[in-house]
Design a protein around this motif. Sequence first.
Motif, PDB file in Angstrom:
ATOM      1  N   ASP A 247       0.525  -0.889   0.377  1.00 48.05           N
ATOM      2  CA  ASP A 247       0.357   0.248  -0.172  1.00 48.05           C
ATOM      3  C   ASP A 247       1.280   1.123  -0.370  1.00 48.05           C
ATOM      4  O   ASP A 247       1.738   1.576   0.889  1.00 48.05           O
ATOM      5  CB  ASP A 247      -0.820   0.004   1.156  1.00 48.05           C
ATOM      6  N   GLU A 248       0.631   2.182  -1.091  1.00 44.31           N
ATOM      7  CA  GLU A 248       1.106   2.788  -0.678  1.00 44.31           C
ATOM      8  C   GLU A 248       1.173   4.030  -0.154  1.00 44.31           C
ATOM      9  O   GLU A 248       1.831   5.208   0.667  1.00 44.31           O
ATOM     10  CB  GLU A 248       1.687   3.720  -2.649  1.00 44.31           C
ATOM     11  N   GLN A 249      -0.408   4.331  -0.136  1.00 44.81           N
ATOM     12  CA  GLN A 249      -0.615   5.198   0.671  1.00 44.81           C
ATOM     13  C   GLN A 249      -0.464   4.846   2.560  1.00 44.81           C
ATOM     14  O   GLN A 249       0.021   5.764   3.002  1.00 44.81           O
ATOM     15  CB  GLN A 249      -2.241   5.417   0.550  1.00 44.81           C
ATOM     16  N   ALA A 250       0.338   3.627   3.003  1.00 43.21           N
ATOM     17  CA  ALA A 250       0.705   3.399   4.195  1.00 43.21           C
ATOM     18  C   ALA A 250       2.288   2.352   3.684  1.00 43.21           C
ATOM     19  O   ALA A 250       3.303   1.957   4.810  1.00 43.21           O
ATOM     20  CB  ALA A 250      -0.471   1.923   4.961  1.00 43.21           C
ATOM     21  N   GLU A 251       3.284   3.817   3.161  1.00 40.70           N
ATOM     22  CA  GLU A 251       4.628   3.869   3.125  1.00 40.70           C
ATOM     23  C   GLU A 251       5.233   2.185   2.438  1.00 40.70           C
ATOM     24  O   GLU A 251       6.331   2.277   3.001  1.00 40.70           O
ATOM     25  CB  GLU A 251       4.786   4.530   4.326  1.00 40.70           C
ATOM     26  N   ILE A 418       8.599  18.295  -8.893  1.00 42.01           N
ATOM     27  CA  ILE A 418       8.490  17.846 -10.814  1.00 42.01           C
ATOM     28  C   ILE A 418       6.691  17.640 -10.037  1.00 42.01           C
ATOM     29  O   ILE A 418       5.897  16.610  -9.687  1.00 42.01           O
ATOM     30  CB  ILE A 418       8.549  16.518 -11.568  1.00 42.01           C
ATOM     31  N   ASP A 419       6.187  18.837 -11.156  1.00 39.31           N
ATOM     32  CA  ASP A 419       4.392  18.722 -10.981  1.00 39.31           C
ATOM     33  C   ASP A 419       4.239  17.758 -12.070  1.00 39.31           C
ATOM     34  O   ASP A 419       4.496  16.626 -13.536  1.00 39.31           O
ATOM     35  CB  ASP A 419       3.486  19.471 -12.469  1.00 39.31           C
ATOM     36  N   GLY A 420       3.646  16.604 -10.724  1.00 42.59           N
ATOM     37  CA  GLY A 420       2.577  15.300 -11.934  1.00 42.59           C
ATOM     38  C   GLY A 420       3.229  14.260 -11.624  1.00 42.59           C
ATOM     39  O   GLY A 420       3.034  13.114 -11.729  1.00 42.59           O
ATOM     40  N   ILE A 421       4.585  14.506 -10.497  1.00 39.98           N
ATOM     41  CA  ILE A 421       5.410  13.196  -9.616  1.00 39.98           C
ATOM     42  C   ILE A 421       5.321  13.267  -8.257  1.00 39.98           C
ATOM     43  O   ILE A 421       5.306  14.897  -7.874  1.00 39.98           O
ATOM     44  CB  ILE A 421       6.919  13.456 -10.597  1.00 39.98           C
ATOM     45  N   THR A 422       4.682  12.313  -7.932  1.00 41.86           N
ATOM     46  CA  THR A 422       5.086  12.123  -6.482  1.00 41.86           C
ATOM     47  C   THR A 422       5.240  10.633  -5.970  1.00 41.86           C
ATOM     48  O   THR A 422       5.857   9.837  -6.696  1.00 41.86           O
ATOM     49  CB  THR A 422       3.413  12.356  -5.508  1.00 41.86           C
ATOM     50  N   ALA A 423       6.224  11.378  -4.286  1.00 39.43           N
ATOM     51  CA  ALA A 423       7.009   9.880  -4.143  1.00 39.43           C
ATOM     52  C   ALA A 423       7.416   9.162  -2.887  1.00 39.43           C
ATOM     53  O   ALA A 423       7.151  10.668  -1.812  1.00 39.43           O
ATOM     54  CB  ALA A 423       8.567   9.802  -4.755  1.00 39.43           C
ATOM     55  N   VAL A 424       7.353   8.649  -1.730  1.00 34.57           N
ATOM     56  CA  VAL A 424       7.280   7.900  -1.569  1.00 34.57           C
ATOM     57  C   VAL A 424       9.038   7.753  -0.656  1.00 34.57           C
ATOM     58  O   VAL A 424       9.373   7.746  -1.454  1.00 34.57           O
ATOM     59  CB  VAL A 424       6.436   6.711  -0.393  1.00 34.57           C
ATOM     60  N   LYS A 425       9.065   8.442   0.108  1.00 36.68           N
ATOM     61  CA  LYS A 425      10.083   8.406   1.156  1.00 36.68           C
ATOM     62  C   LYS A 425      11.005   7.193   1.097  1.00 36.68           C
ATOM     63  O   LYS A 425      10.333   6.978   2.291  1.00 36.68           O
ATOM     64  CB  LYS A 425      10.972   9.834   2.036  1.00 36.68           C
ATOM     65  N   PRO A 426      12.521   6.541   0.575  1.00 33.33           N
ATOM     66  CA  PRO A 426      12.949   5.734   0.929  1.00 33.33           C
ATOM     67  C   PRO A 426      13.766   5.428   2.232  1.00 33.33           C
ATOM     68  O   PRO A 426      13.368   6.123   2.609  1.00 33.33           O
ATOM     69  CB  PRO A 426      14.220   4.668  -0.206  1.00 33.33           C
TER      70      PRO A 426
END
Length: 503
Positions: A247-251, A418-426
């Motif tokens: 789950d991306e929302q839960a890291e 960057i507009d249009g990109i999201t990322a979870v911090k590793p």
Amino acid sequence: MEQTVFSERLRQAMAEKGLKQADLVQAAATRGRKLGKSQVSQYVSGKVEPRPGVCSLLADILGVDARWLATGERARASARPETASQPASATTRQRSTSMREFKKSAKLDNVLYDVRGPVADEAARMEDEGVRILKLNIGNPAPFGFRTPDEVVHDMRQQLPECEGYSDSRGLFSARKAIMQYAQLKHLPNVSMDGIYTGNGVSELIQLCMNVLLNTGDEILIPSPDYPLWTACATLAGGTAVHYLCDEQAEWTPDLADIESKVTSNTKAIVIINPNNPTGAVYPREVLEQIVEIARRHQLMIFSDEIYDRLCMDGHEHVSIAALAPDLPCVTFSGLSKSHMVAGYRIGWMVLSGNKRCMSDFIYGVNMLSNMRLCSNVPAQSIVQTALGGYQSVERYVEPGGRIYEQRNFVYEALNAIDGITAVKPKAAFYIFPKIDVKKFNITDDEQFALDLLHEKHILVTRGGGFNWSEPDHFRIVYLPRMEVLRECMEDLADFLEHYRQR
């Protein structure tokens, strides 16, 4: 004679045969070969020309001369053709008989390894033409300046004269003793010397275990996204990989309800990749405890890939799931490739722990296949004791100010800017798995996205689908290159996405 380009000859041959692009993909599959839709599209549009092997495949499908398709030239006739008064000799008749075609096994039809797949092949072709490629696709430390600790190199050099023969099939005593002690520090229960096996990297041991465990029709739960070798090895062994969601929302932690819903009477085991590749997630103890409860309830074997366990950042604790499951059969994988920057040495291991009584026949099979390969790389085994017991230089890389730590922070912040990109911090490892706004960029094919980025900006990434992620909305970046390269890549990626819309 008018000179044509490859794409024109390809379109001409397709028109004469009445074939569409999708027909080429399907025809390749019936021949046991893989052609991607975007791959064919690139050939037809003239953006890319195929390598000789692919060109021969296309010629075979289209029923045309391979030399003509590749170059526009027709094969020359024999300089001394036979006449009616000169019957063919036995040798000539033998040569004129076409040799049967040797095709790859059908077992490979559903095997995927896009970390070194079609996009990487295209990058290699461009490099052959002199194009500089910015590689963000493979977690191979050495090319990026991460060196093996001097002490490890010295000890291998000193011990080489003693490493000329085979070792015990499980591995050298000194190596397995050091691995056992490390496993005990990680609180793995019921560990003994005879349950420790060295391998030519963890990859070999994963394939060995899948071949031992899985019969045709058996299912094994594997995370999505995954490291694709797990799915490939399960498939090759005749089993069925059933992917549970992280789950991306839960890291990027595993979705426990999804795991539970995918257990069937055919499920034999569950795979955990922790720390995770490609997301860099580190699973909390409470999540691991609940996974153990699911495995206990359904009597599943646990396989835990922990190759990045010494690369955690920000104070995150790595917990081995086997430490929480003393009553279950567990196999824990680790090695030195990443933590000691010795990827090319090929040294990994697995530790069998927990309830060994219920996996006695599995162990018999593991011993059988271990004996068949005689042993793993003995010189690499000789450094395990030094590497695990000595100074851990990787700790300097993953603390504030360290190279991996700072490069991770830079890439994470640059991507999210960057507009249009999201990322979870590793939280660990070398990887980040950013999400693309597919509506904004009209993306329906992540391989096409990776190819377009490669062609326009010469940046090589791995598409999300290469990690058995079902949507075309992710890609993986390796943040091992030096900061100046990463800065160039992030600037070029931002520039690319300012105008990019997938056709």
